[in-house]
Design a protein around this motif. Structure first.
Motif, short mmCIF file in Angstrom:
data_model
loop_
_atom_site.label_atom_id
_atom_site.label_comp_id
_atom_site.label_asym_id
_atom_site.label_seq_id
_atom_site.Cartn_x
_atom_site.Cartn_y
_atom_site.Cartn_z
N GLY A 138 49.70 29.52 35.14
CA GLY A 138 49.30 29.23 36.52
C GLY A 138 49.22 30.46 37.40
N GLU A 139 49.80 31.58 36.93
CA GLU A 139 49.77 32.81 37.72
C GLU A 139 48.57 33.69 37.40
OE1 GLU A 139 53.44 34.76 36.99
OE2 GLU A 139 54.68 33.04 37.55
N LEU A 140 47.75 33.29 36.42
CA LEU A 140 46.60 34.10 36.05
C LEU A 140 45.56 34.11 37.15
CD1 LEU A 140 46.25 32.97 32.33
CD2 LEU A 140 47.26 35.08 33.18
N SER A 141 44.85 35.23 37.24
CA SER A 141 43.90 35.40 38.34
C SER A 141 42.59 34.66 38.10
CB SER A 141 43.61 36.89 38.55
OG SER A 141 43.18 37.48 37.32
N ASP A 180 39.26 44.73 41.18
CA ASP A 180 39.17 44.82 42.65
C ASP A 180 37.73 44.83 43.14
OD1 ASP A 180 38.28 47.29 41.94
OD2 ASP A 180 39.91 48.42 42.88
N MET A 181 36.78 44.46 42.27
CA MET A 181 35.36 44.30 42.59
C MET A 181 34.67 45.61 42.91
SD MET A 181 35.35 40.71 44.70
CE MET A 181 36.57 41.20 45.90
N THR A 182 35.21 46.72 42.40
CA THR A 182 34.57 48.02 42.60
C THR A 182 34.48 48.76 41.28
OG1 THR A 182 36.67 49.17 43.04
CG2 THR A 182 35.51 48.20 44.95
N ALA A 183 33.62 49.78 41.29
CA ALA A 183 33.53 50.74 40.18
C ALA A 183 33.73 52.12 40.76
CB ALA A 183 32.19 50.62 39.48
N LYS A 184 34.29 53.03 40.00
CA LYS A 184 34.57 54.38 40.49
C LYS A 184 34.04 55.41 39.51
CE LYS A 184 38.56 53.51 43.47
NZ LYS A 184 37.91 54.03 44.70
N ASP A 220 32.49 39.82 42.83
CA ASP A 220 33.39 39.35 41.78
C ASP A 220 33.76 40.56 40.92
OD1 ASP A 220 34.92 37.70 40.20
OD2 ASP A 220 33.38 36.15 40.04
N TYR A 221 34.58 40.34 39.89
CA TYR A 221 35.01 41.42 39.02
C TYR A 221 33.80 42.21 38.53
CZ TYR A 221 39.34 38.68 38.57
OH TYR A 221 40.47 37.97 38.81
N VAL A 222 33.93 43.52 38.51
CA VAL A 222 32.91 44.36 37.89
C VAL A 222 33.25 44.45 36.40
CG1 VAL A 222 31.71 46.56 37.92
CG2 VAL A 222 32.63 45.62 40.04
N ILE A 223 32.42 43.81 35.57
CA ILE A 223 32.71 43.73 34.13
C ILE A 223 32.51 45.08 33.46
CG2 ILE A 223 32.03 42.64 31.96
CD1 ILE A 223 33.50 40.79 33.82
N ASN A 224 31.39 45.75 33.77
CA ASN A 224 31.08 46.99 33.09
C ASN A 224 30.16 47.84 33.95
OD1 ASN A 224 31.13 48.88 31.02
ND2 ASN A 224 30.84 47.32 29.43
N ALA A 225 30.12 49.14 33.67
CA ALA A 225 29.23 50.08 34.37
C ALA A 225 28.71 51.07 33.34
CB ALA A 225 29.98 50.80 35.48
N PHE A 226 27.45 51.54 33.54
CA PHE A 226 26.80 52.38 32.54
C PHE A 226 26.04 53.51 33.21
CE2 PHE A 226 26.36 47.83 31.57
CZ PHE A 226 27.22 47.72 30.50
N PHE A 227 25.92 54.62 32.46
CA PHE A 227 25.03 55.72 32.82
C PHE A 227 23.68 55.53 32.14
CE2 PHE A 227 29.17 57.79 33.43
CZ PHE A 227 28.97 58.42 34.65
N SER A 228 22.63 55.92 32.82
CA SER A 228 21.32 55.96 32.17
C SER A 228 21.28 57.16 31.22
CB SER A 228 20.20 56.05 33.19
OG SER A 228 20.27 57.29 33.88
N SER A 279 43.68 57.80 39.93
CA SER A 279 44.06 56.55 40.59
C SER A 279 43.02 56.24 41.67
CB SER A 279 45.45 56.67 41.20
OG SER A 279 45.47 57.70 42.17
N GLY A 280 43.13 55.08 42.26
CA GLY A 280 42.20 54.68 43.31
C GLY A 280 41.89 53.21 43.28
N HIS A 281 42.01 52.59 42.12
CA HIS A 281 41.77 51.14 42.04
C HIS A 281 43.00 50.38 42.54
CE1 HIS A 281 37.87 51.05 40.09
NE2 HIS A 281 38.27 51.99 39.23
N PHE A 282 42.74 49.16 43.04
CA PHE A 282 43.83 48.35 43.57
C PHE A 282 44.19 47.18 42.65
CE2 PHE A 282 41.64 50.27 47.18
CZ PHE A 282 42.71 50.91 47.81
N ASP A 283 43.52 47.09 41.51
CA ASP A 283 43.82 46.06 40.53
C ASP A 283 43.58 46.66 39.14
OD1 ASP A 283 44.52 43.68 39.36
OD2 ASP A 283 43.31 42.46 40.72
N GLU A 284 43.92 45.91 38.10
CA GLU A 284 43.85 46.47 36.76
C GLU A 284 42.42 46.81 36.36
OE1 GLU A 284 44.41 43.68 33.39
OE2 GLU A 284 45.11 42.29 34.95
N ILE A 285 42.30 47.89 35.58
CA ILE A 285 41.00 48.40 35.15
C ILE A 285 40.53 47.59 33.94
CG2 ILE A 285 39.85 50.40 34.14
CD1 ILE A 285 41.69 52.14 35.86
N LEU A 286 39.24 47.21 33.96
CA LEU A 286 38.67 46.40 32.90
C LEU A 286 37.91 47.22 31.86
CD1 LEU A 286 37.27 43.37 34.93
CD2 LEU A 286 39.41 43.50 33.66
#
Length: 921
Positions: free
Chosen positions: A644-647, A167-171, A191-199, A143-150
């Motif tokens: 109307g409730e969508l983020s 929540d605009m972060t990556a962990k 803004d939303y972090v869409i994706n994160a990658f390892f080299s 856990s640690g994120h404050f919004d849904e994981i993408l």
């Protein structure tokens, strides 16, 4: 006729929503299509759809590295574990919340899912472990994120996990407890972090956000606050001073928001897709733009890259587009798109190899049944296509439309070569084609007339009058030119189209006619009416033969706004489309409901009922009212508009018309799409039928690939006894026993062991129950090119047709599939032979002349010696040839022929003859 049809494939829909997954070898692509999953083989150009269904549309899918286990999860978090090789469902599981992403670890022992704000690690089911009660065992929760994981990403060594969130972060998390100190939060995006990658070396981390920012993170020492510190202080706690820091910031400047991204560590390629339909390929180290292309005006919802880094897969859910692109050669491996709107009609080609569909979007698509791919799309119609029909030979297609035209299409050159119109602007809702292909008729709800055109000239020949209401249905028989028409005046009229008269008195119907079809032998007519009945009439005597009540057999589900269960609903209790089987003994019926019914006409009983869809996202699939979704106000919670409730701001926009059932984007309708079947038809091969439904083009077929068939099997029939009979030269006994065992290799060996002189005797004594099996086996063997002995098998086919021709003609519906296979092979072989013959025409002429010159005796003054074309004495000598000599001095066209040594033979003058046309075999 057999009735054990099963779902085999889904055409017309290639992508709906969710992520795309390549197999490990990169040759197959998995795509979610509604509540099912389809697999596209990019090398063999084939596709299939898994048989299982979810209760809602599929949200995400994952395939392990060994290509053995597939997990698909729907919108409600319900997962299905499938054996990818055998396509068998192994386990159902409910994660009880929305899952945005699922990934298998590279080692294959775990898989990670993002469930709301949490990351869950589960163990992959393994046969080597002890048997346990549940196949899914949860290993860890982070856990640690404050919004849904993408998104969830694994490192190459399966030790670390990267997660991105709204929540605009990556962990960064570690799988092992001893490395828990490496946990890190990557913040700084706006803004939303869409994706994160390892080299590839796992020393660099890249994060991509929705606003088009690419951050590069490296594990570097912290910048010292005092540059003049002693060396001793610098050496203290060096490990604690190391941390992940941003070393580079790059930005994608585009007109739209960034929607999806993927990364290939080995080639360092970054591929991003935007909401305006653009996708770009970057070299990530120097942030160099390699290519920039667009797949349309709608958002690119998902992107993936195969293991070798050569092929890119893109999916767009707005129009249902699927694209596989090879970026190095800048070419498309796969480019498919389904119908934008609902399908209205379908039609099989006469050989059963193609399917044609017409839609409300005005497009006509031609689908290859075997591969499942769209071959061609016609867009000339400017309004909805109401009906499509093939000519008898299958090279011409006719279509009617609400734009006031009936068009003829050439399926060899793929073009519209004729357009038929009436004297006034009317909307055509039905058409029919004469079996001879000379006449086409059309009907409309605007007038009471039936229009007749000549296909050759395109002229309007006549208009048949007699109906007192709009024309609703037209159909021709397949054997003669008898036309049946139905109207809103509750009558059916039978016309002789060439004598322009009615053969019998009008048949009175008690209810409105929705559909009619004629038996292939043109002796019976089936009519579906609004009261739910199917009535069978004798055409010659105009009397009723059978009556089928279909209301009790229809499964009509309840809609969201219904306050009662489906059993008490009168909606959809009738059939909109019916179709005869090839033998005329079975009838297929479907309508605006969730069932396809197959009836035995003689006994008037239901043989089998097929459920169209189990997708609860559609109206009409549920049977009962779910009381748990009833709010305190007494309304269904699903009816409440929560857009109307969508983020996301783009998700909150709704430009569609309120309450519209047709047109617009199906995923954005305020009224949910209804489950319905608009058209059904049997394949000419009698082994399949197709249904155009809300979910796509459903193909149901009889599985003929039986591994073991114990037909007349006893203990004495073994592979050893088959080989023993072969050694004793009892070929017929060996062949029959091989077919009883149904082993392909054994049948192949026995057939190719039969001597040429014994083929006639074996075919003569072959029992009739094995005739169809032999023809099927030979047809599949030749079509798949698994044997080079073409002439040998053609001799077998010839002898079987000579000895059992009468039996085959009496039971032609049983032999339809095998005869189609043989016909397709013979046509292809004949074309190849003719093409090769024409290509080598001059070589054959030269060889023929050279042979004749060597053998021909030429009289000489001194002695009658043979002319040696290769001798030095004959070189350059003039040879006088009599023009009346017909022993082959001239070529097949009668022109002069030049031999290899320069001698010219001049022939009589003759006009050039045109090449013979290719004759169908």
């Amino acid at each position: 006729m057999k009735s054990d049809f099963k779902f085999s494939n889904l055409l017309g829909t290639v992508y709906r929503k969710g992520n795309l997954v390549f197999t490990e070898d990169g040759t197959k692509l998995l795509s979610p299509v509604g509540n099912r999953v389809s697999c596209f083989d990019l090398i063999k150009s084939q596709s299939f759809t898994f048989n299982y269904q979810h209760r809602k549309n599929v949200q995400c899918i994952a395939l392990n590295k060994q290509n053995t286990l597939l997990i698909s999860i729907d919108e409600d978090g319900r997962a299905i574990l499938v054996n990818f090789v055998s396509r068998v469902v192994l386990h159902h599981f409910n994660f009880k919340s929305k899952v945005n992403d699922i990934k298998f670890s590279p080692c294959g022992k775990y898989f990670a899912i993002g469930v709301d704000r949490f990351v869950q690690i589960w163990k992959t089911p393994d046969m080597s472990e002890d048997r346990q009660f549940s196949p899914f065992v949860r290993y860890k929760v982070y856990s640690g994120h404050f919004d849904e994981i993408l998104n969830v990403t694994w490192s190459k060594d399966s030790r670390f996990i990267l997660t991105t969130s709204k929540d605009m972060t990556a962990k960064l998390f570690s799988l092992h407890s001893e490395e828990k100190d490496v946990a890190m939060t990557f913040s700084g995006h706006r803004d939303y972090v869409i994706n994160a990658f390892f080299s590839d070396s796992q020393e660099i981390i890249y994060t991509v956000s929705k606003d088009g920012a690419l951050f590069t993170w490296e594990y570097t020492p912290r910048p010292s606050k005092d540059d003049e510190e002693d060396d001793e202080d610098e050496d203290e706690d060096e490990e604690k001073k190391m941390s992940w820091r941003i070393t580079a910031k790059n930005f994608f400047y585009a007109d739209g928001k960034l929607k999806c991204a993927t990364f290939h560590p080995q080639s360092k390629l970054l591929i991003v897709g935007f909401t305006n339909g653009e996708f770009r390929i970057y070299e990530i180290e120097d942030f160099n733009l390699i290519q920039s292309l667009s797949m349309g005006q709608n958002a690119v919802n998902t992107v993936n890259i195969n293991q070798t880094g050569e092929w890119l897969a893109f999916g767009s859910s707005k129009l249902g587009q699927l694209l596989v692109y090879e970026w190095q050669s800048e070419s498309y491996i796969l480019k498919q798109q389904g119908h934008f709107d609902s399908m209205n009609t379908l039609c099989y080609s006469p050989d059963g190899s193609r399917l044609v569909t017409g839609s409300d979007d005005g497009k006509i698509k031609i689908w290859d049944v075997q591969s499942g791919f769209c071959l061609m799309t016609f867009t000339e119609h400017s309004s909805a296509v109401t009906q499509v029909q093939f000519a008898k030979k299958g090279q011409v297609l006719f279509s009617s439309s609400l734009d006031g035209t009936i068009r003829a299409w050439d399926l060899i050159r793929f073009r519209n070569f004729k357009t038929f119109t009436a004297t006034s602007r009317i909307q055509f809702n039905c058409l029919a084609v004469d079996p001879s292909g000379e006449v086409i008729v059309g009907g409309s709800q605007d007038t009471f007339e039936i229009y007749v055109w000549s296909v050759q000239t395109g002229q309007l020949l006549d208009s048949l009058t007699g109906h007192e209401g709009p024309i609703s249905c037209l159909t021709f028989g397949k054997e003669n030119s008898i036309l049946a028409s139905a109207s809103w005046d509750k009558t059916i009229r039978i016309w002789n189209i060439f004598s322009r008269n009615q053969t019998v008195e009008p048949i009175e119907i008690q209810s409105d006619v929705l559909c009619l079809t004629m038996r292939p032998d043109c002796k019976e007519l089936a009519v579906s009416t609004l009261d739910g009945h199917i009535t069978i009439f004798d055409i010659e005597e105009a009397k009723q033969l059978h009556l089928i009540d279909g209301r009790k057999d229809i499964l009509s589900g309840r809609y969201l706004e219904d306050k009662f269960i489906a059993k008490n609903s009168s909606r959809g209790k009738y059939f909109n489309t019916i179709a005869y089987s090839f033998d005329g003994l079975t009838l297929l019926a479907a309508g605006n409901n969730n069932s396809i019914c197959m009836y035995d006409i003689d006994n008037e009983v239901l043989l089998k009922r097929f459920i169209v869809s189990e997708n609860m996202s559609l109206d009409g699939t549920l049977q009962f009212l779910n009381s748990s979704k009833i709010t305190d106000a007494g309304i269904n919670a699903d009816l409440i508009d929560r857009t109307g409730e969508l983020s996301d701001s783009e998700d909150r926009k709704d430009n569609t018309l309120p309450g519209s059932h047709r047109g617009g984007d199906p995923s954005e309708r305020r009224v949910r799409p209804e489950v319905r079947v608009t058209s059904v038809e049997f394949s000419p091969t009698t082994s399949a039928f197709a249904a155009a439904s809300t979910e796509g083009l459903l193909i149901y077929s009889i599985n003929q690939e039986v591994v073991f068939d114990p037909f007349d099997l006893d203990v004495d029939v073994t592979p050893e006894s088959v080989l023993e009979s072969l050694n004793e030269k009892e070929y017929l006994v060996a062949l029959v026993m091989a077919f009883r065992l149904n082993e392909t290799y054994l049948i192949h060996r026995v057939m190719e062991t039969i001597p040429l002189k014994d083929i006639q005797l074996v075919c003569q004594d072959l029992p009739v129950v094995y005739v169809n099996k032999v023809l099927n086996f030979v047809g599949e063997l030749l079509v798949k090119k698994e044997s080079p002995h073409i002439e040998f098998y053609l001799i077998i086919i010839k002898n079987i047709l000579i000895q059992h021709g009468r039996y085959i003609s009496e039971h032609k519906f049983e032999f339809q599939s095998s005869m189609k296979l043989l016909s397709r092979f013979l046509n292809k072989t004949a074309k190849d032979v003719v093409r090769i013959g024409k290509r080598n025409d001059h070589l054959l002429t030269y060889l023929t002349i050279s042979k004749d010159l060597k053998t021909e005796e030429i009289p000489d003054d001194e002695d009658n010696e043979d002319l040696d074309m290769g001798s030095e004495e004959s070189e350059g000598e003039d040879i006088i040839v009599d023009e009346d000599d017909e022993e082959g001095w001239f070529g097949p066209d009668g022109k002069s022929v030049k031999a290899g040594n320069g001698i010219v033979f001049s022939g009589p003058d003759s006009e050039d003859e045109e090449d013979d046309e290719l004759i169908e075999v």
